[in-house]
Each structure stands twice: as structure tokens, then as C-alpha cells.
Design a protein around this motif. Structure first.
Motif, PDB file in Angstrom:
ATOM      1  N   ILE A 182     -56.761 -33.703 -50.296  1.00 56.45           N
ATOM      2  CA  ILE A 182     -57.029 -34.746 -49.319  1.00 56.45           C
ATOM      3  C   ILE A 182     -57.148 -36.080 -50.036  1.00 56.45           C
ATOM      4  CG2 ILE A 182     -58.621 -35.508 -47.548  1.00 56.45           C
ATOM      5  CD1 ILE A 182     -59.549 -32.564 -47.477  1.00 56.45           C
ATOM      6  N   GLU A 183     -56.569 -37.099 -49.455  1.00 54.64           N
ATOM      7  CA  GLU A 183     -56.686 -38.429 -50.046  1.00 54.64           C
ATOM      8  C   GLU A 183     -58.149 -38.828 -50.048  1.00 54.64           C
ATOM      9  OE1 GLU A 183     -54.464 -39.102 -46.431  1.00 54.64           O
ATOM     10  OE2 GLU A 183     -54.815 -37.179 -47.386  1.00 54.64           O
ATOM     11  N   GLU A 191     -60.382 -42.645 -43.063  1.00 56.67           N
ATOM     12  CA  GLU A 191     -60.062 -43.620 -42.019  1.00 56.67           C
ATOM     13  C   GLU A 191     -61.087 -43.493 -40.911  1.00 56.67           C
ATOM     14  OE1 GLU A 191     -55.815 -42.638 -41.243  1.00 56.67           O
ATOM     15  OE2 GLU A 191     -56.307 -41.686 -43.138  1.00 56.67           O
ATOM     16  N   ARG A 227     -61.861 -39.862 -38.254  1.00 56.89           N
ATOM     17  CA  ARG A 227     -60.652 -39.171 -37.835  1.00 56.89           C
ATOM     18  C   ARG A 227     -60.349 -37.947 -38.675  1.00 56.89           C
ATOM     19  NH1 ARG A 227     -56.387 -43.870 -37.121  1.00 56.89           N
ATOM     20  NH2 ARG A 227     -55.214 -42.315 -38.268  1.00 56.89           N
ATOM     21  N   LYS A 228     -60.804 -37.946 -39.907  1.00 53.84           N
ATOM     22  CA  LYS A 228     -60.529 -36.788 -40.753  1.00 53.84           C
ATOM     23  C   LYS A 228     -61.388 -35.613 -40.327  1.00 53.84           C
ATOM     24  CE  LYS A 228     -57.933 -38.090 -44.450  1.00 53.84           C
ATOM     25  NZ  LYS A 228     -56.981 -38.755 -43.549  1.00 53.84           N
ATOM     26  N   LYS A 234     -54.072 -28.341 -41.766  1.00 56.07           N
ATOM     27  CA  LYS A 234     -53.257 -28.926 -42.830  1.00 56.07           C
ATOM     28  C   LYS A 234     -51.867 -28.279 -42.841  1.00 56.07           C
ATOM     29  CE  LYS A 234     -52.627 -30.766 -47.068  1.00 56.07           C
ATOM     30  NZ  LYS A 234     -52.679 -32.171 -47.401  1.00 56.07           N
ATOM     31  N   SER A 251     -49.464 -30.824 -41.635  1.00 57.33           N
ATOM     32  CA  SER A 251     -49.366 -31.412 -42.973  1.00 57.33           C
ATOM     33  C   SER A 251     -50.194 -32.685 -43.112  1.00 57.33           C
ATOM     34  CB  SER A 251     -47.922 -31.649 -43.401  1.00 57.33           C
ATOM     35  OG  SER A 251     -47.300 -32.535 -42.522  1.00 57.33           O
ATOM     36  N   THR A 252     -51.312 -32.733 -42.428  1.00 61.18           N
ATOM     37  CA  THR A 252     -52.296 -33.798 -42.623  1.00 61.18           C
ATOM     38  C   THR A 252     -53.628 -33.269 -42.123  1.00 61.18           C
ATOM     39  OG1 THR A 252     -53.071 -35.919 -41.863  1.00 61.18           O
ATOM     40  CG2 THR A 252     -51.603 -34.763 -40.410  1.00 61.18           C
ATOM     41  N   LEU A 253     -54.706 -33.901 -42.568  1.00 66.10           N
ATOM     42  CA  LEU A 253     -56.010 -33.465 -42.058  1.00 66.10           C
ATOM     43  C   LEU A 253     -56.564 -34.469 -41.060  1.00 66.10           C
ATOM     44  CD1 LEU A 253     -58.195 -31.737 -44.705  1.00 66.10           C
ATOM     45  CD2 LEU A 253     -57.367 -30.918 -42.537  1.00 66.10           C
ATOM     46  N   ASP A 254     -55.703 -35.369 -40.649  1.00 68.32           N
ATOM     47  CA  ASP A 254     -56.096 -36.341 -39.663  1.00 68.32           C
ATOM     48  C   ASP A 254     -56.250 -35.637 -38.316  1.00 68.32           C
ATOM     49  OD1 ASP A 254     -56.472 -38.780 -38.549  1.00 68.32           O
ATOM     50  OD2 ASP A 254     -54.977 -39.692 -39.860  1.00 68.32           O
ATOM     51  N   THR A 255     -57.307 -35.939 -37.558  1.00 71.99           N
ATOM     52  CA  THR A 255     -57.391 -35.296 -36.246  1.00 71.99           C
ATOM     53  C   THR A 255     -56.672 -36.105 -35.185  1.00 71.99           C
ATOM     54  OG1 THR A 255     -59.524 -36.317 -35.892  1.00 71.99           O
ATOM     55  CG2 THR A 255     -59.531 -34.047 -36.654  1.00 71.99           C
TER      56      THR A 255
END
Lengths: 213, 475
Positions: free
Chosen positions: A82-83, A87, A143-144, A197, A201-205
Motif C-alpha cells: 500500500i502506498e 487520501e 477512503r483507504k 486488492k 487492484s487498489t485498496l481505495d474504497t
């Protein structure tokens, strides 16, 4: 000694909550939540003195909230790459301002509730409410998915502080159950994180908004 | 009584060990039928079992009856359903189903608020893998929302329980979280703390029931979960969460704060029915429609207890009616979704032609759930309305009647075209028709509701009365 610690602890706990609200580095957030968990695990001992059940409750919380769950989260972070930045739906400074307002509100509200004599000076209730408020804010504004889990943990920390007031009436079995539930909840959330993920391919909700009216 | 609790545990372990994907689901009907067979004599025995941690009072008996029979039905259906999904590994699914059953049974039997909380929290955790069974983007989104919102809700319920305990600590009274102790202490409890505790408890367990405005997870979750999971959530889990709220009402009644509890229940109940009614109009997704219907009926339950008197009896009857009818509806909706490969109204048309049995049952279920005679829901909703008018709450009664009318129009708008008319969509190669295992359970559940509408047996009448008596203002 106990008295002084009980005076200092609330400020440390609440400040850590603010730090999580304001920090953009995910790793630092996990560490702050771990430290907060370790600090609040002192509450049963400070409130009830060194005795069997308080020791067990403190030890269990220290182990889970201070060590096991943060390690699980850090491991998830490494595995999922995770970055670091987080955000937020609204800016970090506005969230922090709202957090401060919520904390002030918690102190005002707690003043109106009747307290048992021995709890008058300990600030336990306002600390619990303010910490819960921080947790809520994290869940709502971030958001994550991982930060939302952190928010849930901070919320649980707040409830634990309040629970320490009445830990004498809770049998050990129930306390064990509560802590176990927390562990399993975070564990399952971790699995779901992994699946999010993989799917998105992201952990953004933010992409998790396909289901709506 | 405890043998009931012990059944699902070894079976869940067995589910993890059995290698055959084909035969593992057989554990579901076995566990369901065994638990139902053990639960029925317990529910209808007249002797009151009172233990320290576990016991059965009429409220617990009522929810136990609902959960065990519904699971027996869903278990049989599940055996048939999972046979149609051989491509999916069902090891975790079957084990989670059995643990889900265990935690629901634990909640109905527990006499200790802390234990009750642990049990209800466990239901959240064990149902999460069930919702994620289809493993796609939508189901992961639904699972995440469900886990997060319900975990927060459950956390608030714990705060509520703590506050209720502090209501005694604050007064310097020795206390534990046994329900009996709290009921005996009653008037001695500190009122501000007790009221705060009840509000948190109501919001917390209300989130699990799906009362508005904490209902947001419900349409997503029920929409994406397999039909049989939707049936268990909408019929069983909501009843268990309602039991949690009712434990709080009991404590409030004992402390002489019944009016305040009833006011909160009425507000949340009316809000739920109104919000559900609005969202049901022009709802194109059948399962989401049923989810809103579930929110509506949770609202009706809250309103029933909120009015009190004859309406409380109605609410107890309604709990059983709603659970079985909603179970039947979700199972049929699952059948339709498989037959048409969609749950959207633009794809699903004329289901009676394609899957005659499931389509007809869905249509009958629609009539039942909207409170048409002669189904049981007509009786229970009538009792609630009668309670409202006889207790000078005519305003609430009229509002409820209007909203129920709106709900009827909304549901008819979706379910009539879905079941009646000509089936237009082309038949897929691999289309699923009706099979005995996927039709009989919803048929039997609905038949029970029809019979109860025509004739309410004396033991059940006594059970509802006993449960309602626990929620009355204590003299």
C-alpha cells in the motif's frame, strides 16, 4: 503516582487520536494506534489496582491492541504494497479541527452525566467519548480500507477505556470473548482487504460504490 | 438444552475435514433438522428452564423457534443449491453456516448481556464469508460494507451494555451483567446512564436489525448474498438482533422507563417503514426490493413494541410471520435469479412460465408479506394497528396504514411483472429449473404462515402472550 498517571494518560491518548487524524503516513498511523492501544491497556490496573482480573484484562489488551493487531496490519501493508500516503475525502486540517471540536464536545457532554465518586477526577468518560469520536471520523472521512480498519480500532479503544470503569462486573470469560472477537474481526477484515486488492487492484474504497440506488 | 448448542460445533469441524465437495453440504440439513428436532420440545415445554448463564424465557423460545425451523428449511435448500454450484469450493461456506447457526442459538439461550453481545458479534463474523460466496466485485463491496457498518454498530451496542452496567456502579450497587440481576435492580439504576445505555444498545443492535437510518448495508448485502444466506439474514439474524434490543427494553421496563424506550422505538420504527416504502417504489432489483421490505418489517416490529398493549402481542406474532415469509421469498428469489441469470426486472419476466413453482410461490409470498388475508401477516399487522387505535395512538396507526399501502404498490410494481406475463428473455443453455430441494423449503415455510393466518394453535398463542408479557410495564 496512580493519580498523576490517570491525569496524564487521557491527554496522551487523545493526542494520539489527533495524530492519527492529521498524519498522512499510514505506517505512522498504525504505530500511533498501537501506542494508543498499549497506553489504554493500563486503565484497568490504574483504576482497580494490581489484582487478578485487572491484570488479565490489561495483559490481554496490551498483547492484542499493542502488539498482535498492529503487526497484522503492518504485515498486510507490506504484502499489499500500500502506498504510504492516505487520501481523505475532506482535508486533513479540517478533519483535525472537527476532531478537536468533537473532543471538546465529549468533555462538555461527560460533565452532564452523573459519575460515581471515585471516578470524578479521572476523566475516563470524556477520554473514552473523544477517542470514539476520533475513530468515527476516521471511518467516515478516509477512503483507504486499511485506514477504516484503523478507525474501527480507535473506536474500540474508546469503548475499552469506558469498559475499564466497569471491568469489575464483567466476568473474565466475557472479557476474553470481547478481545477474541476484536482479533477475529480484524483478521477477517484483513482477508477482505486482500480480496479487495485482488479484485480492484487498489485498496481505495472509492470504487466500492457500484452498489447504490 | 445445552445439547442444542453442542450439535453445530463438531459438524462445523467435520465440514472442514470432509474432502468431498459434493457430499459436504449434506451436513447443513443434518444440523438444521437435528437442531429443530431438539428445539421444538424445548420451546413448547411448559417448564421454565432457568440457569445462571443459559436459560429460556418465552422471548428466547420464540426466537429459538424461528431460527431453528428457518435454518432447517435453509439447510435442506442449501444442499440442493450447493449441488448446482459444483464449481465453487464450499468448505468455508458450509463451516461458516454451521458456526453461524451456533452463534444464533447461543444468542437465544444466553441470559447474560455480555454473552449475548459476544454471540451477536460472532454472527457478524461468521456471516461475512457467506455473503462473499460468489467472489466477485459486487459481493466483496457488499461484504466490506456489511463488516464495517455492523462492526461499528456492535461496538456501540457494547458501549450501551457498559453504560447500563455503569448505571448500577454509579449508584454504588453491586451488579453483574446477568439479566436477572439487572431486572431485579430495576428502579435502583441511575436513569441518565440507563437511558444513554439503551439508546446505544438500540442503535447498535438496530444496525444489525437494519433499522433506518443505520440500514445502509442491508440492500447491498441482501442483494449480493446467495438467496439462502439472504433468507437466513433477513429471517434469522434480524430476529436475533431484535432479541438483543428487547433485552434492553426489559431492563428499561423494570426501571420504570418504558415510555422513554417506547418513544425511541416508535421514532426509529416509523422512520424505517417510511424510508423503506419510498425506496421500494420503482425498485428494479428483486433482491434489493426484498431487503427494503425487510427494513420495513423491522420497523413494524419496533412500532409494535413501541405502541405496547395488544400491539406487543402483534409484534411477537409478526416476528415469526416475517421470518418465515421473508425466508420463503429470498429462497424463491434465488431460484428466479438462477433461472434467468439475473435479478433485475428488465431481464426477469413471466417467471411463472419459466419456473412455475418458484414463480407462483414468489407471487404468493408477495401477497403474504404485504399483509393480505388470509396469511398470518394480516393477523399480526391487524393486531398492531388495533393496538395503535385502542391506545389513542391513532396518528401512528393512520401513518402506518398509509405507508403499508405505499409498500404494496411498490412491491406490486416489481414483483407482478417479474412473475406474471410472458417470459421474454432467451433461455440459456445451462438454465436451472425447479427441483424438489429448492422448492419444498419455501413452500413449507409459506404454508406455515398460511395456516397460522387461518388458525393460531393454543401453544403458540401462549408463547406470544408470554413473550409480550415480558415487555410490559412492570407493576
Amino acid at each position: 503516582m496512580t493519580e498523576q498517571l490517570l491525569q496524564l494518560l487521557p491527554f496522551a491518548v487523545i493526542l494520539l487520536g489527533f495524530y492519527v487524524l492529521a498524519s498522512q503516513r499510514l505506517r505512522a498511523c498504525v504505530e500511533a494506534v498501537a501506542l494508543q492501544g498499549a497506553l489504554i491497556s493500563c486503565y484497568p490496573l490504574l483504576l482497580h489496582g494490581f489484582e487478578g482480573q485487572a491484570l488479565m484484562l490489561s495483559g490481554g489488551a496490551l498483547l492484542l491492541k499493542g502488539i498482535v493487531i498492529p503487526l497484522m496490519l503492518l504485515r498486510a501493508m507490506r504484502k499489499l504494497q500500500i502506498e504510504r500516503e492516505i487520501e481523505s475525502l475532506i482535508g486533513f486540517i479540517p478533519t483535525l479541527v472537527v476532531g478537536v471540536v468533537v473532543a471538546a464536545g465529549a468533555f462538555l457532554f461527560a460533565d452532564t452525566l452523573p459519575l460515581a465518586l471515585e471516578h470524578h477526577h479521572s476523566l475516563v468518560v470524556p477520554t473514552a467519548l473523544a477517542t470514539m469520536g476520533c475513530g468515527f471520523l476516521l471511518i467516515i472521512t478516509r477512503r483507504k480500507a486499511l485506514t477504516q480498519v484503523l478507525g474501527y480500532l480507535v473506536l474500540e479503544n474508546g469503548i475499552y477505556i469506558f469498559g475499564a470503569l466497569i471491568s469489575k462486573v464483567l466476568p473474565a470469560m466475557v472479557e476474553a470473548g470481547v478481545l477474541l472477537d476484536l482479533l477475529v474481526a480484524v483478521f477477517i477484515m484483513g482477508i477482505v482487504l486482500h480480496q479487495i486488492k485482488r479484485e480492484f487492484s487498489t485498496l481505495d474504497t472509492q470504487p466500492l460504490t457500484e452498489l447504490k440506488e | 438444552m445445552l445439547s442444542l448448542l453442542i450439535i453445530p460445533l463438531p459438524l462445523a469441524l467435520l465440514a472442514l475435514l470432509i474432502p468431498s465437495n459434493r457430499w459436504r453440504p449434506l451436513l447443513l440439513p443434518v444440523a438444521g433438522l437435528a437442531c429443530a428436532a431438539l428445539a421444538l420440545p424445548l420451546v413448547f415445554s411448559s417448564q421454565l428452564v432457568v440457569g445462571h448463564w443459559f436459560s429460556l424465557d418465552p422471548l428466547g423460545k420464540l426466537v429459538l423457534l424461528v431460527v431453528s425451523l428457518l435454518f432447517a428449511g435453509c439447510g435442506c435448500y442449501g444442499f440442493g443449491y450447493l449441488r448446482m454450484r459444483p464449481e465453487r469450493d464450499n468448505r468455508v461456506f458450509v463451516a461458516s453456516m454451521l458456526m453461524f447457526l451456533f452463534s444464533m442459538l447461543l444468542a437465544t439461550l444466553s441470559r447474560h448481556l455480555g454473552l449475548l453481545w459476544v454471540a451477536i458479534e460472532a454472527t457478524t463474523l461468521f456471516s461475512a464469508p457467506l455473503i462473499y460466496f460468489n467472489r466477485n466485485r459486487h459481493s466483496i463491496e457488499a461484504t466490506w460494507k456489511y463488516l464495517l457498518i455492523c462492526s461499528v454498530g456492535i461496538a456501540l451496542a457494547m458501549l450501551g451494555i457498559f453504560a447500563i452496567a455503569y448505571a448500577a456502579v454509579n449508584q454504588g450497587v453491586p451488579v453483574d451483567l446477568q439479566l436477572v440481576t439487572l431486572l431485579q435492580l430495576g428502579p435502583k439504576l441511575s436513569h441518565p446512564w440507563l437511558q444513554a445505555g439503551f439508546i446505544f444498545l438500540l442503535i447498535g443492535f438496530g444496525t444489525k436489525m437494519g433499522l433506518a437510518p443505520m440500514h445502509t448495508w442491508k440492500p447491498d448485502t441482501y442483494g449480493e448474498a446467495p438467496g439462502m444466506v439472504g433468507a437466513l439474514l433477513a429471517g434469522g439474524l434480524t430476529s436475533v438482533a431484535f432479541l438483543g434490543v428487547m433485552r434492553g427494553v426489559q431492563v428499561m421496563a423494570a426501571a420504570g422507563l418504558m415510555q422513554s424506550a417506547q418513544r425511541s422505538l416508535l421514532i426509529l420504527g416509523l422512520l424505517s417503514v417510511a424510508l423503506a416504502a419510498v425506496f421500494m417504489v420503482r425498485q428494479p432489483d428483486i433482491k434489493r426490493l426484498l431487503a427494503y421490505s425487510s427494513i420495513e418489517h423491522m420497523g413494524i416490529l419496533a412500532i409494535g413494541v413501541g405502541i405496547g398493549g395488544a400491539a406487543t402481542f402483534g409484534a411477537m406474532f409478526h416476528l415469526l410471520n416475517n421470518a418465515f415469509t421473508k425466508g420463503s421469498l429470498f429462497l424463491c428469489a434465488g431460484n428466479l435469479q438462477r433461472a434467468f441469470d439475473s435479478k433485475q426486472l428488465d431481464q426477469v419476466h413471466g417467471a411463472i412460465e419459466r419456473v412455475p413453482a418458484s414463480g407462483t410461490l414468489l407471487l404468493l409470498g408477495f401477497l403474504a408479506i404485504t399483509g393480505s388475508p388470509p396469511f398470518g401477516l394480516f393477523q399480526s399487522e391487524f393486531s398492531i394497528l388495533r393496538g395503535a387505535f385502542s391506545l389513542h395512538q391513532a396518528g401512528i396507526g393512520i401513518a402506518l396504514l398509509l405507508l403499508l399501502g405505499l409498500v404494496f404498490i411498490g412491491m406490486a410494481g416489481t414483483l407482478l411483472p417479474a412473475t406474471l406475463g410472458r417470459s421474454t428473455a432467451p433461455v440459456q443453455k445451462k438454465s436451472f429449473g425447479d427441483t424438489p430441494l429448492t422448492v419444498l423449503p419455501p413452500l413449507l415455510l409459506l404454508a406455515v404462515i398460511l395456516l397460522l393466518g387461518l388458525f393460531l394453535p393454543e401453544p403458540l398463542h401462549r408463547l406470544f402472550n408470554g413473550a409480550a408479557a415480558l415487555l410490559e410495564v412492570q407493576p
